[in-house]
Design an enzyme around this catalytic site. Structure first.
Site, PDB file in Angstrom:
ATOM      1  N   ASP A 163     -32.061  -2.837 -74.293  1.00 17.55           N
ATOM      2  CA  ASP A 163     -33.064  -3.191 -73.357  1.00 17.55           C
ATOM      3  C   ASP A 163     -34.468  -2.355 -73.701  1.00 17.55           C
ATOM      4  O   ASP A 163     -34.234  -1.269 -74.494  1.00 17.55           O
ATOM      5  CB  ASP A 163     -32.469  -2.450 -71.981  1.00 17.55           C
ATOM      6  CG  ASP A 163     -33.607  -3.230 -70.728  1.00 17.55           C
ATOM      7  OD1 ASP A 163     -34.289  -3.947 -71.044  1.00 17.55           O
ATOM      8  OD2 ASP A 163     -32.982  -3.335 -69.651  1.00 17.55           O
ATOM      9  N   HIS A 222     -35.653   1.190 -65.182  1.00 15.46           N
ATOM     10  CA  HIS A 222     -36.854   1.427 -65.459  1.00 15.46           C
ATOM     11  C   HIS A 222     -37.558   2.726 -65.274  1.00 15.46           C
ATOM     12  O   HIS A 222     -38.365   3.376 -65.849  1.00 15.46           O
ATOM     13  CB  HIS A 222     -37.833   0.230 -64.951  1.00 15.46           C
ATOM     14  CG  HIS A 222     -37.713  -1.042 -65.382  1.00 15.46           C
ATOM     15  ND1 HIS A 222     -36.708  -1.753 -64.898  1.00 15.46           N
ATOM     16  CD2 HIS A 222     -38.128  -1.882 -66.263  1.00 15.46           C
ATOM     17  CE1 HIS A 222     -36.792  -2.915 -65.625  1.00 15.46           C
ATOM     18  NE2 HIS A 222     -37.509  -2.947 -66.422  1.00 15.46           N
TER      19      HIS A 222
END
Length: 493
Positions: free
Chosen positions: A263, A191
């Site tokens: 993702d 992230h």
């Protein structure tokens, strides 16, 4: 259809739209989303933190409304355990996560639990679950996988990956094995940056890729890419944007023919330097079929991404036939989803699994009628887990939470005078304050009971010790039963 035919009939825009899965805020589908669904938008990704899932009932109404406008792949992250969206984000999941299931090592139980989670998703209209995580967690300090993995042994992870895929799809929901080619050996969070996987192809073959092969053999309808730099494969790119990783390794070497999902592309590991529209183009060129844009990527991002894909086709960077290939794969998934499936929720399986997962070292004390003081030591979560509640406080008459700062040990010891003491940790091996406070408490009170609700990597030598292998509500209840904080099956507290 030739390239010129596609370019002149508006097929570029239509095909590009089928590859996108944006998000939106709130529990009601906005007008722009319904309009895009009517035009053939491929998917919608739901997130608890953006208010998409206030209750199962509202989610069922939401998905029904979206299906009235189109035929989206409606996806969500419902791993059970620490990563839960379907109501569990507010209360904790009734199902243990993968680490607990790996500790039990009963693939049929794993299959049963994933079938039950799939049945709950099917009841509210979700048809694509971004689970299971089939990463082999070989790095103790992994900040993003941890208890989301079945374990550190590739063969164990593989047998549970296959069971999880089978159980999910028996409920009529597509499983999505993630995070290809494997996020378990990393020590940073994708992230926030691009993690490095320092492994050559031979090591990948005997470790990271083993569970993906098992998931593929079990019929996984989708595989999710991770934003991972594997230099021997991806040549410095994140796997999501790497033709060598997606087309070369996953498609050609592993022979995977299903849908490849990215993702979330808002993650810095994918788009931090180039932006989401350009990352989307590169992912499509690499071979991805469905692009998860991210929790805060709504109408503006969708339109910018459509424009970027259209420009890439016009410029010759992206073949329109690559878009057609992606659309064909997502269409095939929709046809599979239209089949009949019969499964019912089985929440008893969740508590059974959590109870079987707990490992106890030492003799558990009795409390002589006086409830112990329960101390929960704060730990930083990660973005994937989010602010899901955890701990034993729902079952403890007297519980406090602390961050383990200086002086906390003395305050806890004073409050615990004349009664038992339980300290609850979560991934203590990653948090110095948890270890320091626990050591201080044990020095003064050797009878302190330690409960680890993350991975049991750090263990104080002298304590009575419980490892739950996860912090879901089911894990917490199983520990509370053993500690006598709540009546156990067939007994009393």
């Amino acid at each position: 259809m030739t390239t010129d035919d596609i370019a002149t009939t508006g097929e570029i825009t239509r095909l590009a739209r089928t590859a996108l899965s944006p998000s939106f805020p709130g529990a009601t589908a906005p007008g722009w989303l319904l309009d895009e669904l009517e035009r053939g938008l491929g998917g919608v990704t739901l997130f608890a933190l953006t208010g998409n899932v206030p209750s199962p009932e509202s989610l069922a109404a939401l998905t029904e409304r979206m299906r009235g406008a189109g035929a989206p792949l409606v996806s969500i992250d419902e791993e059970g355990g620490d990563v839960t969206r379907l109501g569990g984000h507010a209360t904790g999941s009734p199902y243990p996560g993968n680490a607990a299931l790996g500790a039990v090592d009963d693939p049929e139980l794993t299959r049963r639990i994933y079938r039950s989670m799939g049945a709950e998703l099917a009841e509210v209209g979700v048809n694509l679950n971004f689970a299971p995580s089939v990463d082999v967690n070989t790095a103790d300090d992994n900040p993003v996988i941890g208890t989301r993995s079945f374990g550190s042994d590739a063969a164990l992870v593989a047998r549970h990956a296959a069971a999880a895929v089978a159980g999910t799809q028996e409920a009529g929901v597509a499983a999505c094995a993630k995070h290809f080619p494997g996020h378990g050996a990393t020590v940073v969070d994708s992230h926030l940056t691009i993690p490095l996987v320092d492994a050559d192809l031979a090591l990948l073959d005997r470790r990271e890729l083993v569970p993906f092969r098992a998931a593929i053999d079990a019929g996984a309808r989708a595989v999710m890419t991770g934003h991972l730099n594997v230099p021997t494969v991806t040549e410095g790119l994140p796997a999501t944007l790497s033709h060598a990783a997606i087309t070369g390794l996953l498609r050609e070497r592993l022979g995977y023919g299903g849908v490849i999902v990215t993702d979330a592309l808002d993650m810095r590991g994918a788009s931090g330097a180039i932006g989401i529209p350009e990352a989307s183009v590169r992912a499509l060129i690499a071979g991805a079929d469905l692009l998860c844009l991210g929790p805060n990527e709504h109408a503006d991002t969708l339109r910018a991404t459509l424009a970027a894909v259209e420009a890439a086709v016009r410029d010759g960077r992206l073949s329109p036939h690559r878009l057609q290939d992606a659309a064909d794969r997502t269409d095939a998934l929709r046809r599979w989803l239209s089949g009949e499936a019969a499964a019912s929720p089985d929440r008893d399986a969740g508590l059974e699994g959590a109870r079987r997962a707990v490992r106890v070292t030492g003799a558990l004390p009795g409390w002589n009628g006086t409830p112990p003081l329960v101390v929960e030591v704060e730990s930083s979560g990660n973005i994937a887990v989010g602010p899901t509640p955890w701990g034993l406080h729902p079952w403890a008459p007297d519980a406090v939470r602390t961050d383990g700062t200086d002086g906390d040990a003395d305050r806890v010891l004073d409050r615990a005078k004349g009664r038992g003491l339980v300290v609850v940790l979560r991934d203590a091996h990653r948090h110095a304050a948890q270890r320091s406070l626990t050591t201080a408490l044990l020095t003064a009170r050797p009878d302190t009971v330690v409960v680890e609700m993350g991975l049991p990597v750090w263990r104080p030598g002298s304590a009575v010790y419980l490892a739950t292998y996860g912090a879901a509500a089911a894990n917490a209840q199983a520990a509370a039963e053993l500690l006598g904080l709540v009546p156990a099956p067939g007994g009393t507290a």
